[in-house]
Design a protein around this motif. Structure first.
Motif, PDB file in Angstrom:
ATOM      1  N   LEU A 153      19.959  52.453 -10.474  1.00 54.84           N
ATOM      2  CA  LEU A 153      18.610  51.904 -10.306  1.00 54.84           C
ATOM      3  C   LEU A 153      17.727  52.096 -11.536  1.00 54.84           C
ATOM      4  O   LEU A 153      17.037  51.153 -11.940  1.00 54.84           O
ATOM      5  CB  LEU A 153      17.951  52.496  -9.063  1.00 54.84           C
ATOM      6  N   PRO A 154      17.670  53.284 -12.181  1.00 53.95           N
ATOM      7  CA  PRO A 154      16.858  53.373 -13.407  1.00 53.95           C
ATOM      8  C   PRO A 154      17.278  52.390 -14.488  1.00 53.95           C
ATOM      9  O   PRO A 154      16.426  51.812 -15.182  1.00 53.95           O
ATOM     10  CB  PRO A 154      17.056  54.822 -13.860  1.00 53.95           C
ATOM     11  N   ILE A 202      10.458  57.700 -14.002  1.00 53.32           N
ATOM     12  CA  ILE A 202      10.380  58.741 -12.969  1.00 53.32           C
ATOM     13  C   ILE A 202      10.282  58.099 -11.591  1.00 53.32           C
ATOM     14  O   ILE A 202      10.931  58.541 -10.633  1.00 53.32           O
ATOM     15  CB  ILE A 202       9.183  59.667 -13.244  1.00 53.32           C
ATOM     16  N   LYS A 203       9.468  57.068 -11.475  1.00 52.61           N
ATOM     17  CA  LYS A 203       9.399  56.336 -10.213  1.00 52.61           C
ATOM     18  C   LYS A 203      10.772  55.790  -9.824  1.00 52.61           C
ATOM     19  O   LYS A 203      11.184  55.872  -8.658  1.00 52.61           O
ATOM     20  CB  LYS A 203       8.406  55.173 -10.325  1.00 52.61           C
ATOM     21  N   ALA A 204      11.478  55.221 -10.788  1.00 52.68           N
ATOM     22  CA  ALA A 204      12.797  54.653 -10.498  1.00 52.68           C
ATOM     23  C   ALA A 204      13.758  55.726  -9.993  1.00 52.68           C
ATOM     24  O   ALA A 204      14.540  55.484  -9.054  1.00 52.68           O
ATOM     25  CB  ALA A 204      13.357  53.970 -11.748  1.00 52.68           C
ATOM     26  N   PHE A 209      16.747  58.057  -5.493  1.00 55.31           N
ATOM     27  CA  PHE A 209      17.075  59.193  -4.620  1.00 55.31           C
ATOM     28  C   PHE A 209      16.817  58.848  -3.162  1.00 55.31           C
ATOM     29  O   PHE A 209      17.672  59.078  -2.288  1.00 55.31           O
ATOM     30  CB  PHE A 209      16.247  60.406  -5.043  1.00 55.31           C
ATOM     31  N   LEU A 210      15.655  58.281  -2.873  1.00 55.27           N
ATOM     32  CA  LEU A 210      15.297  57.967  -1.490  1.00 55.27           C
ATOM     33  C   LEU A 210      16.226  56.902  -0.903  1.00 55.27           C
ATOM     34  O   LEU A 210      16.718  57.050   0.223  1.00 55.27           O
ATOM     35  CB  LEU A 210      13.841  57.476  -1.441  1.00 55.27           C
ATOM     36  N   ILE A 211      16.464  55.829  -1.649  1.00 58.15           N
ATOM     37  CA  ILE A 211      17.299  54.744  -1.130  1.00 58.15           C
ATOM     38  C   ILE A 211      18.718  55.227  -0.882  1.00 58.15           C
ATOM     39  O   ILE A 211      19.314  54.955   0.175  1.00 58.15           O
ATOM     40  CB  ILE A 211      17.290  53.557  -2.105  1.00 58.15           C
TER      41      ILE A 211
END
Length: 260
Positions: A153-154, A202-204, A209-211
């Motif tokens: 994702l990042p 950082i948001k990515a 992590f959450l997904i």
């Protein structure tokens, strides 16, 4: 009244148990000593989770960047500031839209696929078969998929930002006539690596992590039937979307709230 309170308490206890199970699953999956034999599985999941999500990211980023360029030019030209459209496109993408939109697309495409895949493994008793052979399915099945999501994702967010900026350039410079030097120059002056790019990454990472956590837990704990897998897949998309939007507000407030 007593029955209502009892039902609320039972529901709360059930949620706490689920949270505890999800946390234990996560800790057992990621805190494992890496082995050379796990690298091919990680590479395979990087292809499934990351590379196969690339097309939808590229197309979405291009059109979002074009829309930002068009809307930004229309808004800024009313104040004679159309040359600043580059910094508006870049800051909007890097700070906000790229992490959020890419994460939502990732949850809908990769997250749902992970849940359905692991749910199908559970329904066909593949996970139970691994346990019978003394192989921990959390280490062999869950861990490579989790780390693939954390890595993919990042990278997809970075690609999303680059393609979106190029899409804004297509509209603002090639179509509407904004000077190319102003587009890139104002962007370079306005975008700070530590404050904007790094915070977006950082948001990515948080969203990845959450997904990954939500998708893998929903698949691993689902009812092993077709209806159970379908319900778990739906919960993955819904819970991931809500988590992304909620944590986006929290992270934005922490990162940029002091500047307001």
């Amino acid at each position: 009244m007593i029955n209502l309170i009892a039902d609320l308490g039972a529901g709360l206890l059930t949620r706490l148990v689920q949270i505890g199970q999800a946390l234990l699953m996560l800790l057992q999956a990621i805190f494992v000593q890496p082995k050379a034999s796990s690298l091919p599985r990680l590479m395979q999941q990087l292809f499934v989770v990351g590379v196969q999500s690339l097309i939808i990211m590229l197309v979405s980023a291009l059109f979002i960047g074009m829309v930002l360029g068009l809307q930004g030019y229309t808004l800024l030209s009313a104040y004679g500031s159309e040359q600043a459209v580059g910094q508006m496109v870049a800051l909007t993408l890097v700070r906000e839209l790229s992490p959020v939109v890419a994460a939502l697309l990732f949850a809908g495409r990769a997250g749902s696929a992970l849940t359905a895949e692991i749910g199908l493994m559970k329904a066909t008793e593949q996970l139970a078969s691994l346990e019978m052979f003394g192989i921990d399915p959390l280490h062999r099945i869950v861990a490579p998929r989790f780390w693939a999501g954390m890595i993919s994702l990042p990278l997809l967010v970075a690609i999303f930002s680059l393609v979106g900026i190029y899409g804004g350039h297509l509209v603002a410079v090639d179509w509407l006539g904004v000077y190319s030097g102003s587009y890139w120059g104002n962007m370079q002056q306005a975008v700070d690596f530590n404050e904007d790019v790094l915070n977006g990454m950082i948001k990515a990472l948080v969203f990845a992590f959450l997904i990954s956590w939500i998708a893998l837990y929903q698949g691993y704990s689902c009812v092993p039937t077709s209806q159970g897998i379908s319900a778990a897949t739906t919960r993955t998309v819904v819970y991931s979307s809500l988590a992304i939007l909620g944590f986006d507000f929290i992270l934005t407030a922490l990162m940029f709230g002091g500047a307001v």
